[in-house]
Design a protein around this motif. Structure first.
Motif, short mmCIF file in Angstrom:
data_model
loop_
_atom_site.label_atom_id
_atom_site.label_comp_id
_atom_site.label_asym_id
_atom_site.label_seq_id
_atom_site.Cartn_x
_atom_site.Cartn_y
_atom_site.Cartn_z
N SER A 8 0.82 -1.11 0.06
CA SER A 8 0.04 -0.16 0.14
C SER A 8 0.93 1.23 -0.28
CB SER A 8 -0.88 -0.13 1.22
OG SER A 8 -1.72 0.98 1.28
N VAL A 9 0.62 2.04 -0.71
CA VAL A 9 1.29 3.42 -1.08
C VAL A 9 0.63 4.72 -0.29
CG1 VAL A 9 2.44 5.14 -2.72
CG2 VAL A 9 2.41 2.69 -3.14
N GLN A 10 1.51 5.42 0.49
CA GLN A 10 0.87 6.49 1.11
C GLN A 10 1.24 7.76 0.32
OE1 GLN A 10 -1.18 5.38 3.65
NE2 GLN A 10 -2.06 7.62 3.54
N LEU A 11 0.61 8.58 -0.21
CA LEU A 11 0.91 9.92 -0.81
C LEU A 11 1.47 10.84 0.25
CD1 LEU A 11 -1.61 10.04 -3.58
CD2 LEU A 11 0.93 9.30 -3.86
N GLU A 16 -0.25 15.70 -1.95
CA GLU A 16 -1.53 16.26 -1.87
C GLU A 16 -1.71 17.59 -2.06
OE1 GLU A 16 -3.82 14.10 -2.24
OE2 GLU A 16 -3.40 12.14 -1.49
N GLN A 17 -0.60 18.35 -1.69
CA GLN A 17 -0.64 19.80 -1.82
C GLN A 17 -0.58 20.20 -3.23
OE1 GLN A 17 2.51 21.64 0.41
NE2 GLN A 17 1.29 21.66 2.21
N LEU A 18 0.15 19.49 -3.86
CA LEU A 18 0.42 19.35 -5.52
C LEU A 18 -1.02 19.46 -6.07
CD1 LEU A 18 1.96 19.61 -8.00
CD2 LEU A 18 2.78 17.24 -7.56
N SER A 71 12.17 18.55 -13.37
CA SER A 71 12.08 19.38 -12.15
C SER A 71 12.62 18.21 -10.68
CB SER A 71 10.55 19.68 -11.64
OG SER A 71 9.88 20.02 -12.77
N GLU A 72 13.02 17.11 -11.24
CA GLU A 72 13.43 16.37 -10.25
C GLU A 72 12.44 15.80 -9.17
OE1 GLU A 72 17.49 16.95 -8.96
OE2 GLU A 72 18.10 17.25 -11.05
N ARG A 73 11.14 15.74 -9.30
CA ARG A 73 10.16 15.47 -8.46
C ARG A 73 10.02 13.97 -8.49
NH1 ARG A 73 6.03 20.51 -8.00
NH2 ARG A 73 5.81 19.69 -5.90
N SER A 74 9.04 13.33 -7.39
CA SER A 74 9.04 12.04 -7.43
C SER A 74 7.97 11.54 -8.28
CB SER A 74 8.68 11.48 -6.00
OG SER A 74 7.26 11.94 -6.14
N ALA A 75 8.15 9.95 -8.68
CA ALA A 75 7.29 9.49 -9.45
C ALA A 75 5.78 9.46 -8.99
CB ALA A 75 7.72 7.92 -9.60
N LEU A 76 5.56 9.59 -7.82
CA LEU A 76 4.28 9.65 -7.09
C LEU A 76 3.80 10.96 -7.23
CD1 LEU A 76 4.93 7.34 -3.92
CD2 LEU A 76 3.57 6.65 -6.07
N TYR A 79 2.39 10.95 -10.69
CA TYR A 79 1.07 10.14 -10.59
C TYR A 79 0.00 11.15 -10.11
CZ TYR A 79 -1.79 6.17 -9.84
OH TYR A 79 -2.82 5.15 -9.73
N VAL A 80 0.03 11.84 -9.14
CA VAL A 80 -1.07 12.67 -8.73
C VAL A 80 -1.37 13.70 -10.05
CG1 VAL A 80 -1.27 14.79 -7.14
CG2 VAL A 80 -0.47 12.43 -6.38
N VAL A 81 -0.51 14.37 -10.44
CA VAL A 81 -0.69 15.40 -11.53
C VAL A 81 -1.36 14.52 -12.66
CG1 VAL A 81 0.32 16.63 -13.44
CG2 VAL A 81 1.26 16.83 -11.27
#
Ligand SMILES: Cc1cc2nc3c(=O)[nH]c(=O)nc-3n(C[C@H](O)[C@H](O)[C@H](O)COP(=O)(O)OP(=O)(O)OC[C@H]3O[C@@H](n4cnc5c(N)ncnc54)[C@H](O)[C@@H]3O)c2cc1C
Length: 382
Positions: A8-11, A16-18, A71-76, A79-81
């Motif tokens: 299970s993955v917790q964001l 969530e702000q994004l 932007s070197e942001r995470s894959a998650l 995913y949100v975007v």
């Protein structure tokens, strides 16, 4: 069971702000009439201006190194975007393949020169890619392609044709799988990936219309197209391995269960304006339960990708379950609220798209039978 582990993955709070930021942006775009929500928008609604706006926001090539504009942001976070864009039915088709798989392919196998030349343009939402795998006589059995490149001075001469090529008519490049050495009994050997500039001499792009009349697909004819040596991707002869790595990106995203989500939310809106019905409540409840499970699984796959694992079997499983779910939304909507009822034109148009596009959901990116073959092999029953 090996290959099927999903946690299970917790964001994160940041992710969530994004999400809120993306929602506000999309809400504003909707209010200003800059797009109309559509089903299957990731494949069939291309709007270069919208892609450029996402580029300005830093929402393309999000996970890529800063040196190429990322932007070197995470894959998650990516995913949100992606999830929000799909849920809103935003017109994201122009940049979709470039952002999802061609850019990552170049990051993994491309030369420094290719990366510098192409990746910043993808990040800005200005360079688009098509995928040149399928051919008139080859789909699932991809290793039997007959598009061939012959070695000539300074490059390769490419001949053959590709079919069902999504978005080739507005794309700048096509990653083209072709044969660069004669076929032997090891059919996966001798294949390579070449980067075809779609404006080059010898490239002809012809539309193949969907049954809705939309121009989404193409046939791409390649006649003596000269491909300079520096447009080969990775190693000559490694095309099979590289294409399979690319397919992992293609099969694992939320677009494999959210293509008809805009219809789902529209259906709920319509039902809320009607007297409560037990049949409708049960049907919606079942869809929500399936959606929640699929999302957990898809997030689990994204979590594994974040850790650098390529979860081939689980991605195949999520795509198989997800694409059937996409069709099911159209079927349930049709039974609960038909297009003949007095409903909004947006509902009617979404229902029509969801149903008329549905034969493609389980075909594109690998058919159900092929995916089940992968799963069966992966769990050791084949
Ligand atoms: C909307 C959409 C967009 C697409 N976009 C692109 C794109 O951009 N680029 C691109 O290259 N391709 C694209 N495709 C093509 C897609 O990848 C192929 O349709 C798919 O791989 C299946 O190939 P095929 O159509 O030749 O069918 P076939 O491979 O001929 O399969 C026909 C049927 O036989 C079954 N079958 C085949 N082999 C086996 C087997 N070994 N065991 C059991 N059953 C089998 C299949 O499951 C299927 O039901 C797109 C397709 C769609 C629908």
């Amino acid at each position: 069971m090996k290959g099927l582990e999903l946690n299970s993955v917790q964001l994160s709070e940041q992710a969530e702000q994004l999400r809120q930021e993306v929602r506000l942006f999309l809400q504003k775009e909707l209010e200003e009439g800059n797009f109309e929500p559509h089903c299957d928008s990731w494949l069939s609604k291309a709007d270069p201006e919208f892609s450029r706006k996402l580029g300005e926001k830093g929402w393309l090539g999000m996970t890529w190194p800063k040196q190429y504009g990322g932007s070197e942001r995470s894959a998650l976070e990516r995913y949100v975007v992606t999830e929000e864009l799909l849920a809103f039915g935003a017109p994201v088709a122009a940049h979709w393949f470039a952002d999802r798989q061609s850019g990552p392919l170049l990051l993994k196998y491309g030369t420094e020169e290719q990366r510098k030349k192409i990746l910043p343009g993808i990040v800005r939402g200005e360079i688009y890619f098509a995928i040149g795998l399928s051919e008139p006589n080859t789909g699932s059995d991809l290793a039997s392609i007959s598009t061939t490149a012959k070695k000539v001075d300074g490059g390769w001469l490419l001949n053959g044709s590709k079919v069902w090529t999504s978005g080739a008519h507005y794309s700048h490049y096509m990653v083209t799988l072709c044969r660069t050495a004669a076929k032997t009994d090891k059919k996966h050997d001798g294949l390579s990936q070449l980067l075809v500039d779609l404006s080059a001499d010898g490239v002809t792009i012809r539309p193949i219309r969907l049954m809705t009349g939309e121009h989404h697909f193409n046939e791409v004819i390649l006649e003596d197209v000269f491909i300079p040596d520096d447009m080969a991707i990775g190693n000559i002869g490694d095309g099979w391995k590289q294409s399979m790595a690319e397919l992992a990106y293609e099969r694992s995203g939320p677009e494999r269960f959210l293509s008809t989500f805009p219809l789902f939310t529209e259906l709920i809106r319509v039902l809320q304006q009607r007297p409560s019905s037990e049949t409708a409540n049960i049907a919606i409840g079942q869809l929500v339960a399936r959606l929640t499970t699929l999302r957990e699984m898809s997030l689990g796959v994204a979590g594994l990708l974040e850790q650098g694992v390529t979860p081939e079997i689980t991605a195949a499983l999520v795509k198989d379950l997800g694409t059937h779910f996409e069709s099911q939304i159209g079927e349930v909507a049709r039974l609960l609220v038909s297009a003949g009822d007095s409903v909004s034109s947006i509902y009617k148009s979404m229902l029509a798209t969801a149903i008329l596009h549905s034969p493609g959901y389980t075909l594109r990116g690998g058919t159900t039978e092929i995916l089940r073959g992968i799963i069966a092999k992966g769990v050791g029953i084949r």
